[in-house]
Design an enzyme around this catalytic site. Structure first.
Site, PDB file in Angstrom:
ATOM      1  N   ASP A  80      75.382  54.177  14.111  1.00  0.00           N
ATOM      2  CA  ASP A  80      74.837  54.299  15.460  1.00  0.00           C
ATOM      3  C   ASP A  80      75.896  54.070  16.534  1.00  0.00           C
ATOM      4  OD1 ASP A  80      72.499  54.682  14.121  1.00  0.00           O
ATOM      5  OD2 ASP A  80      71.324  53.302  15.342  1.00  0.00           O
TER       6      ASP A  80
ATOM      7  N   CYS B  83      73.182  49.344   7.276  1.00  0.00           N
ATOM      8  CA  CYS B  83      73.158  49.535   8.724  1.00  0.00           C
ATOM      9  C   CYS B  83      71.868  50.179   9.214  1.00  0.00           C
ATOM     10  CB  CYS B  83      74.356  50.368   9.162  1.00  0.00           C
ATOM     11  SG  CYS B  83      75.927  49.500   8.932  1.00  0.00           S
TER      12      CYS B  83
ATOM     13  N   LYS C  30      69.283  52.404  10.529  1.00  0.00           N
ATOM     14  CA  LYS C  30      68.138  53.123   9.965  1.00  0.00           C
ATOM     15  C   LYS C  30      68.137  53.108   8.448  1.00  0.00           C
ATOM     16  CE  LYS C  30      67.882  53.477  14.044  1.00  0.00           C
ATOM     17  NZ  LYS C  30      69.215  52.912  14.103  1.00  0.00           N
TER      18      LYS C  30
ATOM     19  N   CYS D 194      77.781  45.212  12.103  1.00  0.00           N
ATOM     20  CA  CYS D 194      78.303  44.557  13.313  1.00  0.00           C
ATOM     21  C   CYS D 194      77.768  43.138  13.472  1.00  0.00           C
ATOM     22  CB  CYS D 194      77.999  45.397  14.533  1.00  0.00           C
ATOM     23  SG  CYS D 194      78.810  47.006  14.504  1.00  0.00           S
TER      24      CYS D 194
ATOM     25  N   GLU E  20      69.237  55.609  20.710  1.00  0.00           N
ATOM     26  CA  GLU E  20      69.597  54.338  21.327  1.00  0.00           C
ATOM     27  C   GLU E  20      70.467  54.608  22.551  1.00  0.00           C
ATOM     28  OE1 GLU E  20      69.715  51.251  17.569  1.00  0.00           O
ATOM     29  OE2 GLU E  20      71.589  51.977  18.414  1.00  0.00           O
TER      30      GLU E  20
ATOM     31  N   SER F 177      69.907  49.841  21.865  1.00  0.00           N
ATOM     32  CA  SER F 177      70.607  49.260  20.732  1.00  0.00           C
ATOM     33  C   SER F 177      70.251  47.791  20.592  1.00  0.00           C
ATOM     34  CB  SER F 177      72.121  49.404  20.931  1.00  0.00           C
ATOM     35  OG  SER F 177      72.830  48.581  20.038  1.00  0.00           O
TER      36      SER F 177
END
Length: 553
Positions: free
Chosen positions: A78, A119, A121, A191, A442, A468
């Site tokens: 993303d 991550c 989705k 992240c 997002e 996000s």
């Protein structure tokens, strides 16, 4: 065994010959066959190391008498897809991933499945696939990234997006931004803040489909490899006992996930994915079901982007088991919900205590008395909208201001960089919903740039799209019904006064019902922004955000 459908009996001799072409022996074919669903690729930093996780899982399966066979699925980063056409495809990938797994695991009937996501989705997609297949399954994620370090402080991707805004107003130079760019994301993993990926990996523990500490063990830790081996061993126990995802992800488990989500202050995207998971589990859940949980469960953690701590800090403070145990002790969990350990959620966390009360507050001294997310309703969002309340400045919990209306993220970003957004404004970005986007992308850029410009305590954003997990500020998303479905957000015009009261869970425009109806009746037919390929089909099938943006067919 389910795999007997493709390997047992005289008529399956051709099938066995194909397996033998892949190097399998008669002994290996006689064992339970476990599908290893691996989303490794060389694009997403959270996925670049997943082959190491897969190898550890395979060792666990082999050590407990199974035969592991791996197949791959796609994944979208993303962060890299942000603020261009690619982000329209991110949410749509959730259903596509689940569909592809359903195809693979039906064409090749495995006895059990081990899912390796990391991550955004990809995590909910794999949980949805597990529910659709409903054969013994377990999730083992790749783990969170460590935070970066810049000028003696921990940083993450949030600071990178906000840095763009700081450069735009002269508070940071391009050289300083580049220096931070080289330090913000130090290596493999999802992240480092409590963004969507880590929120969902943490909640997978509470849903019961993953082992304790799945959400918080760092990607680079040897503990992550050991957990992967344990997951490989545990799938064999689940196969032996025939414990299936729908035995685990029940209504009690869904509400447990919501409770922990409120306590940790998870990404607003969890309000999209948990209803979707519930839908595929046969449980009716919408945005409006979240507020009763938020009213009951306090916000206990100050995790990035709503605070100074990162996932490594949460892990060191006791992880999700410590959070869960604190809620169990205070009567806020469904204690008997089954998990992949074969034990209940309360048994899993019984010995877990809070090790750092600055990171995980006790219920008696919370960050906020109610949950980290709030669902707002009113004449803009009759079916609800979501805000990450725990990341909103106190002065923005109640706000009234004129609307600045945009029909796309690009229009809004251009206005923000062009200095057309001023203190007091309410930015309205519409036609970015599941159908209208299409794909409900997002929008981290507009929220981060506004924060970087120092306007996050003065400007609110409202959208039928989404934000996000790295977003902070009065950013209200998932407005339902969306503009493309002629929801009331489509009636708002520049200068209309928007009234936001997050504590009261209300979101309204100062217009009469008659005026809203009149304006909506004057709208022309919605014209899709993508007219070919997968997202054209997606837009035709997808439900509204309040139901989780599922294929409701």
């Amino acid at each position: 065994m389910r795999s007997d459908l493709m390997k047992k009996g005289r008529e399956k001799a051709p099938h066995r010959s194909l397996f033998k072409a892949a190097g399998l022996s008669d002994e290996e074919l006689a064992r339970p066959i476990i599908g290893i669903v691996n989303s490794a690729n060389e694009i997403i930093p959270g996925h670049i190391h997943l082959n190491n996780i897969s190898e550890a899982v395979k060792k666990g399966v082999l050590s407990n008498g199974g035969t592991p066979l791996e197949f791959s699925v796609i994944g979208v980063c993303d962060g890299i897809a942000m603020n261009h056409k690619g982000m329209k495809y991110s949410l749509g990938s959730r259903e596509l991933i689940a569909d592809s797994i359903e195809i693979m695991a039906t064409a090749h009937p495995f006895d059990g499945l081990v899912f390796i996501p990391n991550c955004d989705k990809i995590v909910p997609a794999m949980i949805i696939a597990a529910l659709r297949m409903n054969i013994p399954s377990i999730v083992i994620s790749g783990g969170p990234m460590l935070p970066g370090r810049h000028k003696g402080k921990d940083i993450s991707l949030t600071q990178m997006f906000e840095g763009v805004g700081k450069v735009a107003i002269g508070q940071m130079t391009d050289d300083e931004l580049y220096e931070m760019e080289c330090k913000a994301c130090p290596g493999a993993g999802s992240c480092s803040g409590l963004f969507t990926a880590n929120s969902m990996n943490c909640l997978s523990e509470v849903l019961g489909i993953a082992l304790p500490f799945n959400g918080t063990i760092p990607s680079v830790s040897s503990d992550r490899i050991r957990l992967a081996k344990l997951a490989g061993k545990q799938i064999m126990t689940l196969v032996e006992k025939d414990i299936k995802p729908k035995d685990i992800i029940t209504k009690d488990a869904i509400y447990n996930a919501l409770a922990v989500d409120m306590a940790i202050g998870g990404s607003s995207n969890t309000a999209l994915h948990i209803p979707a998971i519930a839908h595929y589990a046969g449980i009716n859940l919408t945005l409006k079901d979240i507020n009763p949980v938020a009213a009951k469960v306090p916000h206990l953690c100050t995790l990035s982007p709503g605070g100074p701590h990162h996932i490594i800090d949460l892990h060191d403070a006791g992880g999700i088991p410590a959070v869960t145990n604190e809620l169990v002790k205070n009567g806020m969990m469904n204690n008997d919900a089954l998990t992949v350990t074969g034990k209940s959620i309360s048994e899993n966390c019984a010995k877990s205590e809070i090790l750092n009360k600055d990171v995980i507050r006790p219920v008696s001294a919370p960050v906020h008395a109610d949950g980290g997310l709030a669902v707002l309703t009113g004449n803009i969002a009759p079916d609800g909208a979501i805000v990450k309340k725990g990341a909103v400045a106190p002065e923005m919990l109640k706000h009234s201001g004129p609307a600045k209306v945009f029909a796309s993220e690009e229009e809004a970003v251009e206005a923000i960089f062009g200095g057309k957004i001023v203190k007091g404004d309410v930015v309205v970005i519409r036609y970015e919903g599941p159908r209208g986007g299409p794909g409900m992308r997002e929008m981290l850029t507009p929220t981060s740039v506004i924060a970087g410009m120092g306007l996050d305590k003065d400007v609110a954003l409202i959208t039928d799209g989404r934000f996000s997990g790295a977003t902070r500020g009065a950013s209200i998303g998932h407005v339902s019904p969306e503009a493309a479905a002629k929801g009331p957000i489509a009636a708002i015009q520049n200068g209309d006064i928007i009234e936001i009261d997050i504590d009261a869970c209300s979101l309204n425009v100062k217009l009469s019902d008659e005026e809203i109806k009149k304006r909506l009746s004057e709208l022309g037919e919605f014209k899709p922004k993508i007219t070919e390929g997968y997202m054209k089909r997606y837009a035709m099938l997808v439900s509204s955000a309040d139901k989780g943006a599922v294929f409701d067919i």
